[in-house]
Scaffold this active site. Sequence first.
Site, PDB file in Angstrom:
ATOM      1  N   GLY A 111     -24.679  24.226 -20.050  1.00 41.60           N
ATOM      2  CA  GLY A 111     -25.878  23.796 -20.706  1.00 41.60           C
ATOM      3  C   GLY A 111     -26.164  24.753 -21.978  1.00 41.60           C
ATOM      4  N   LYS A 155     -14.934   5.023 -21.232  1.00 37.73           N
ATOM      5  CA  LYS A 155     -14.050   3.774 -21.957  1.00 37.73           C
ATOM      6  C   LYS A 155     -12.967   3.361 -21.022  1.00 37.73           C
ATOM      7  CE  LYS A 155     -13.912   0.978 -25.192  1.00 37.73           C
ATOM      8  NZ  LYS A 155     -15.332   0.794 -25.798  1.00 37.73           N
ATOM      9  N   HIS A 197     -14.651  25.523 -20.572  1.00 37.26           N
ATOM     10  CA  HIS A 197     -14.842  24.015 -20.170  1.00 37.26           C
ATOM     11  C   HIS A 197     -13.410  23.260 -19.589  1.00 37.26           C
ATOM     12  CE1 HIS A 197     -19.192  23.769 -21.234  1.00 37.26           C
ATOM     13  NE2 HIS A 197     -18.711  24.745 -22.055  1.00 37.26           N
ATOM     14  N   SER A 207     -20.564  -8.448 -26.878  1.00 31.43           N
ATOM     15  CA  SER A 207     -20.430  -8.022 -28.182  1.00 31.43           C
ATOM     16  C   SER A 207     -19.035  -8.104 -28.875  1.00 31.43           C
ATOM     17  CB  SER A 207     -20.510  -6.540 -28.382  1.00 31.43           C
ATOM     18  OG  SER A 207     -19.498  -5.901 -27.548  1.00 31.43           O
ATOM     19  N   GLY A 208     -17.888  -8.773 -27.788  1.00 34.55           N
ATOM     20  CA  GLY A 208     -16.610  -9.002 -28.143  1.00 34.55           C
ATOM     21  C   GLY A 208     -15.844  -7.769 -27.976  1.00 34.55           C
ATOM     22  N   GLY A 209     -16.425  -6.716 -27.377  1.00 37.84           N
ATOM     23  CA  GLY A 209     -15.657  -5.510 -27.094  1.00 37.84           C
ATOM     24  C   GLY A 209     -15.292  -5.473 -25.472  1.00 37.84           C
ATOM     25  N   VAL A 210     -14.493  -4.451 -25.259  1.00 38.24           N
ATOM     26  CA  VAL A 210     -13.954  -4.351 -23.934  1.00 38.24           C
ATOM     27  C   VAL A 210     -15.029  -4.165 -22.877  1.00 38.24           C
ATOM     28  CG1 VAL A 210     -12.595  -3.074 -22.294  1.00 38.24           C
ATOM     29  CG2 VAL A 210     -11.785  -3.508 -24.707  1.00 38.24           C
ATOM     30  N   ASP A 211     -16.254  -3.257 -23.164  1.00 42.90           N
ATOM     31  CA  ASP A 211     -17.336  -2.885 -22.141  1.00 42.90           C
ATOM     32  C   ASP A 211     -17.959  -3.934 -21.772  1.00 42.90           C
ATOM     33  OD1 ASP A 211     -16.172  -0.234 -23.045  1.00 42.90           O
ATOM     34  OD2 ASP A 211     -17.513  -0.164 -24.455  1.00 42.90           O
ATOM     35  N   SER A 212     -18.635  -4.593 -22.767  1.00 36.62           N
ATOM     36  CA  SER A 212     -19.475  -5.844 -22.268  1.00 36.62           C
ATOM     37  C   SER A 212     -18.785  -6.751 -21.743  1.00 36.62           C
ATOM     38  CB  SER A 212     -20.371  -6.413 -23.474  1.00 36.62           C
ATOM     39  OG  SER A 212     -19.482  -6.852 -24.641  1.00 36.62           O
ATOM     40  N   CYS A 242     -19.592  27.882 -17.404  1.00 37.70           N
ATOM     41  CA  CYS A 242     -20.412  28.163 -18.550  1.00 37.70           C
ATOM     42  C   CYS A 242     -21.791  29.007 -18.128  1.00 37.70           C
ATOM     43  CB  CYS A 242     -20.300  27.001 -19.708  1.00 37.70           C
ATOM     44  SG  CYS A 242     -20.871  27.730 -21.280  1.00 37.70           S
ATOM     45  N   TYR A 243     -22.825  27.947 -18.269  1.00 39.13           N
ATOM     46  CA  TYR A 243     -24.154  28.558 -18.003  1.00 39.13           C
ATOM     47  C   TYR A 243     -23.920  28.749 -16.406  1.00 39.13           C
ATOM     48  CZ  TYR A 243     -29.157  28.171 -17.566  1.00 39.13           C
ATOM     49  OH  TYR A 243     -30.293  28.384 -17.283  1.00 39.13           O
ATOM     50  N   GLU A 288     -13.271  20.739 -18.179  1.00 35.15           N
ATOM     51  CA  GLU A 288     -13.460  19.175 -17.980  1.00 35.15           C
ATOM     52  C   GLU A 288     -13.097  18.657 -19.463  1.00 35.15           C
ATOM     53  OE1 GLU A 288     -15.740  21.602 -17.992  1.00 35.15           O
ATOM     54  OE2 GLU A 288     -17.667  20.897 -19.055  1.00 35.15           O
TER      55      GLU A 288
END
Length: 547
Positions: free
Chosen positions: A54, A403, A190, A245-250, A85-86, A192
């Site tokens: 953080g 993604k 980190h 939107s034409g993208g993968v996610d939507s 970290c924090y 991650e």
Amino acid sequence: MSNKVLILDFGSQYTQLIARRARELGFYSFIIPGTSDFKRIQEFGASAIILSGGPNSVYDQGSPRLPKEFWEYARTKNMPLLGICYGLQLFAHEMGGKVRPAPKREYGRMRVNVVTPTISKNSDMQSAVIHNPKDAHDLFHTIPHFEAWMSHGDEAEQLPQGFSLIAESASGAVAAISHGTLPWAGIQFHPEVTHTERGADILKNFLTRVAKLKPDWKMSDVIETQIESIKSQVPADAHVICALSGGVDSTVAAVLVHKALGNRLHCVFVDQGLLRYQEADRVMKMFTESLHLPVTKVDASERFLSKLAGVTDPETKRKIIGAEFIAVFDESANTLEKKIGKRPSFLVQGTLYPDVIESSPPPSASGGASSKHAHTIKSHHNVGGLPKDIKFKLIEPFRDLFKDEVRQIGKLMGVPETFIARHPFPGPGLAVRCLGEITRERLDILKLADEIYINMLREEGLYDKIWQAMAILLPVKSVGVQGDGRTHSQVLALRAVNSADGMTADFYPFDMGFLSRVATRICNEVRGVNRVTYDITSKPPGTIEWE
Ligand code: XMP
């Protein structure tokens, strides 16, 4: 599943990455704020707890703290704890150690050496670089040293009581500590982020060796959970509109919601005039011919471009686009109401976690984006760009995902591979790649240059080796010589990055021959461009898009 990993968030930009790594390792994970009520933490019934990083300093008044009952609870339950970290600094601050501003801020890659654990006598910390890897703490099983991603201004000056040093950074600072008898460890770097070598192995060692858990979760569980959750969220007589939107996610979100709700889903594909070269026709064909989704196309280019005329500020562009999208969906909902006799009351969006974290996230009951502390980087059109008085309830099944996880879900749900493998394209489209004023003429230049670049990537077998590539038209003119004459024309930048999830990215190291071929073709074929540059910035410090 029986193993549940609880992540207590203290506002790091990377908190969701911890959850994502846990998922990759086969563990269910859930994020709540680190300052949550003790009851909420206790009721979750965690098998292991991770304290995130953080931006605050533990010694500052008002910095986020765990509820006071937490430490006793973790001690009596023998609860495995990993402080990042924090999180490490909380251990030090709360248990008799000391945290101070580091003499030199550690930011970026730093070598970390695993050392032989020696119980600290507080101020005089003893350590020895490890010679026999068998002596390493379980957290560093088979990892004698590595390059780690550091991002901190504070450091532990004295270790907390009962802890020993188990790794130190090349500059001699505390890099990792562990408790002598409890399954508690703290790390200053980190694990991650992909920039930390063997970071996933370190998290795996924590979960399987220190916490002694067995993986029992898989990605297909997300599909089932989300379908159930959508069914219970949407009343039986309600209709839903999906913003494609034409993208993968939507697209994957639409396929998932279609599976949950069938013909109560109505998809709207908005051509905002900011799509790539011939993109609108290409994606409509794919929606209808391959995915058999119920889609209506709305040509809204005129209204978007007139609202954006003269606007050059990136955040203003994003807010205008967000508001305009919602206005179009509102009108589409009215049209649908006339057609089916019921106004859709829900809106499906393919929002991803990076969109949320970079858009100043509101606290979320689902545990995602729970931080009050993370800073706004840019307002992703589908999050920070939404108007306050939105009339739809939102369905965002991927709000806590990344993604490539959505790509995996898409594959599991039968979305064609060619579509899944497409590079990400942002909702605000070319607006955030046409720097300065957006005009039809400038957009046409950008579209053509981008088409040449992307086609050349495909022809030369590079497209699938790159996470995302794009052309950007700069608000700069330069002097050139073309034919026999002087030109004063626009400058175009090319960008290509590799990334695992959009959170961090490295620029793609093309060979000069390729760059030279693209630059030649663009200057020859795109009227109005006389200079091409290549962006060699990684993220951070840059972002992937230029605006
Ligand atoms: P940045 O530029 O923030 O981008 O490093 C990370 C990833 O997110 C995409 N991006 C967006 N996607 N709406 C979207 O759907 C947005 O407003 C938006 N802004 C950036 C970007 O293309 C990259 O893949």
